[in-house]
Write a protein that holds these residues in place. Sequence first.
Motif, short mmCIF file in Angstrom:
data_model
loop_
_atom_site.label_atom_id
_atom_site.label_comp_id
_atom_site.label_asym_id
_atom_site.label_seq_id
_atom_site.Cartn_x
_atom_site.Cartn_y
_atom_site.Cartn_z
N GLY A 91 0.82 -1.21 0.00
CA GLY A 91 0.00 0.00 0.00
C GLY A 91 0.85 1.26 0.00
N MET A 92 1.95 1.23 0.75
CA MET A 92 2.84 2.39 0.81
C MET A 92 3.47 2.66 -0.56
SD MET A 92 4.56 1.54 4.51
CE MET A 92 5.80 2.82 4.53
N TRP A 93 3.93 1.60 -1.23
CA TRP A 93 4.53 1.79 -2.55
C TRP A 93 3.52 2.33 -3.55
CZ3 TRP A 93 9.18 2.84 -3.67
CH2 TRP A 93 10.22 2.31 -2.90
N MET A 94 2.29 1.83 -3.50
CA MET A 94 1.27 2.36 -4.42
C MET A 94 1.02 3.83 -4.12
SD MET A 94 -1.44 -0.74 -4.93
CE MET A 94 -1.08 -1.79 -3.53
N ALA A 95 0.94 4.19 -2.84
CA ALA A 95 0.72 5.59 -2.46
C ALA A 95 1.89 6.47 -2.91
CB ALA A 95 0.51 5.70 -0.95
N LEU A 96 3.10 5.95 -2.81
CA LEU A 96 4.27 6.72 -3.27
C LEU A 96 4.22 6.95 -4.77
CD1 LEU A 96 7.02 5.08 -1.04
CD2 LEU A 96 6.26 7.48 -0.95
N VAL A 97 3.85 5.94 -5.54
CA VAL A 97 3.70 6.10 -6.99
C VAL A 97 2.62 7.13 -7.28
CG1 VAL A 97 2.93 4.94 -9.11
CG2 VAL A 97 4.58 3.81 -7.59
N MET A 98 1.51 7.03 -6.56
CA MET A 98 0.40 7.96 -6.78
C MET A 98 0.80 9.40 -6.44
SD MET A 98 -2.61 5.55 -5.18
CE MET A 98 -3.88 6.83 -5.21
N ALA A 99 1.51 9.59 -5.33
CA ALA A 99 1.95 10.94 -4.95
C ALA A 99 2.95 11.48 -5.97
CB ALA A 99 2.55 10.93 -3.55
N PHE A 100 3.84 10.61 -6.45
CA PHE A 100 4.77 11.02 -7.51
C PHE A 100 3.97 11.51 -8.73
CE2 PHE A 100 7.13 10.30 -11.39
CZ PHE A 100 8.38 10.83 -11.10
N ASN A 101 2.97 10.74 -9.12
CA ASN A 101 2.13 11.14 -10.27
C ASN A 101 1.50 12.51 -10.04
OD1 ASN A 101 2.66 8.84 -11.72
ND2 ASN A 101 0.77 7.80 -11.15
N VAL A 102 1.00 12.73 -8.83
CA VAL A 102 0.35 14.02 -8.52
C VAL A 102 1.33 15.16 -8.71
CG1 VAL A 102 -0.61 15.44 -6.65
CG2 VAL A 102 -1.40 13.08 -6.97
N TRP A 103 2.50 15.07 -8.09
CA TRP A 103 3.43 16.19 -8.05
C TRP A 103 4.26 16.36 -9.33
CZ3 TRP A 103 3.95 20.29 -4.99
CH2 TRP A 103 3.20 20.31 -3.80
N PHE A 104 4.57 15.24 -10.01
CA PHE A 104 5.53 15.33 -11.11
C PHE A 104 4.94 15.05 -12.49
CE2 PHE A 104 7.96 14.43 -7.25
CZ PHE A 104 8.73 15.58 -7.22
N ILE A 105 3.69 14.63 -12.54
CA ILE A 105 3.05 14.43 -13.84
C ILE A 105 1.76 15.25 -13.92
CG2 ILE A 105 2.01 12.77 -15.44
CD1 ILE A 105 3.98 10.67 -14.28
N ILE A 106 0.83 15.00 -13.00
CA ILE A 106 -0.48 15.66 -13.06
C ILE A 106 -0.35 17.17 -12.87
CG2 ILE A 106 -2.76 15.84 -11.99
CD1 ILE A 106 -2.43 12.80 -11.26
N TRP A 107 0.29 17.60 -11.78
CA TRP A 107 0.36 19.03 -11.50
C TRP A 107 1.11 19.81 -12.58
CZ3 TRP A 107 -1.77 23.10 -10.10
CH2 TRP A 107 -1.09 24.24 -9.69
N PRO A 108 2.30 19.39 -13.02
CA PRO A 108 2.95 20.15 -14.11
C PRO A 108 2.11 20.19 -15.39
CG PRO A 108 4.53 18.70 -13.06
CD PRO A 108 3.18 18.33 -12.51
N ALA A 109 1.44 19.09 -15.71
CA ALA A 109 0.59 19.07 -16.91
C ALA A 109 -0.61 19.99 -16.73
CB ALA A 109 0.15 17.64 -17.22
N GLN A 110 -1.24 19.95 -15.57
CA GLN A 110 -2.42 20.77 -15.34
C GLN A 110 -2.08 22.26 -15.32
OE1 GLN A 110 -5.53 20.24 -15.46
NE2 GLN A 110 -5.43 18.02 -15.64
N LYS A 111 -0.89 22.60 -14.86
CA LYS A 111 -0.48 24.01 -14.91
C LYS A 111 -0.49 24.52 -16.34
CE LYS A 111 3.34 23.75 -12.45
NZ LYS A 111 4.56 24.14 -11.68
N LYS A 112 -0.08 23.67 -17.28
CA LYS A 112 -0.10 24.05 -18.69
C LYS A 112 -1.53 24.10 -19.21
CE LYS A 112 4.43 22.12 -19.69
NZ LYS A 112 5.17 21.01 -20.32
N VAL A 113 -2.28 23.05 -18.94
CA VAL A 113 -3.66 22.96 -19.44
C VAL A 113 -4.51 24.12 -18.94
CG1 VAL A 113 -5.79 21.57 -19.33
CG2 VAL A 113 -3.58 20.44 -19.71
N LEU A 114 -4.35 24.49 -17.68
CA LEU A 114 -5.18 25.54 -17.07
C LEU A 114 -4.64 26.95 -17.31
CD1 LEU A 114 -5.95 23.77 -13.68
CD2 LEU A 114 -7.45 23.97 -15.68
N GLY A 115 -3.47 27.05 -17.94
CA GLY A 115 -2.91 28.37 -18.22
C GLY A 115 -2.24 29.00 -17.02
#
Length: 190
Positions: free
Chosen positions: A126-150
């Motif tokens: 569970g911890m490893w899945m959460a770490l992957v998920m948090a990585f996705n949030v901070w290093f994939i989703i958030w940088p991409a959303q900053k571009k998408v949302l302007g």
Amino acid sequence: MAKLFGNLHLVLAIGLVAALALMFGFADSVAIDGNSIGRWLHLFFGVLWIGLLYYFNFVQVPGMPKIADEHKPAVTKTIAPSALFFFRWAALLTVVTGLWIAMINGYMVNALTFAGNPYENLIGAGMWMALVMAFNVWFIIWPAQKKVLGIVEATADEKAAAAPRALIASRLNTLLSFPMMYAMVSANLG
């Protein structure tokens, strides 16, 4: 009542006071320590994180095509940036409090290396899945959303490329949330 419940900060403050009253009301029979406080905060931040993950995946993303173009800026300029703020910080604080719990209970290394008992190995998964998920949030989703949302400057091509990248990472997080929550809840039964 409308004045009380119309003020989110007041509601949060009263909820915190109620939680503290409950904690100290049972202080003679229930330990109030770093473990119990950590678990309480871990649960709060986890519910906030996964709740927002589900909001994005079950409500906002599927709902955006149904919104008239002239109303979309209400979501993309106001609601989404605010939701993403709480989303990413809840992800980080969920991970930090989870690692804190594992550390003070002495199973962090065993869990993360799968070198422990079944309880520790399950919580480790569970911890490893959460770490992957948090990585996705901070290093994939958030940088991409900053571009998408302007929020940051990006070309039309960069925005177009960022949207599916964020969606895939978000959907991966949704997929991982189910086994991750099972691991977290079931490991606590051991």
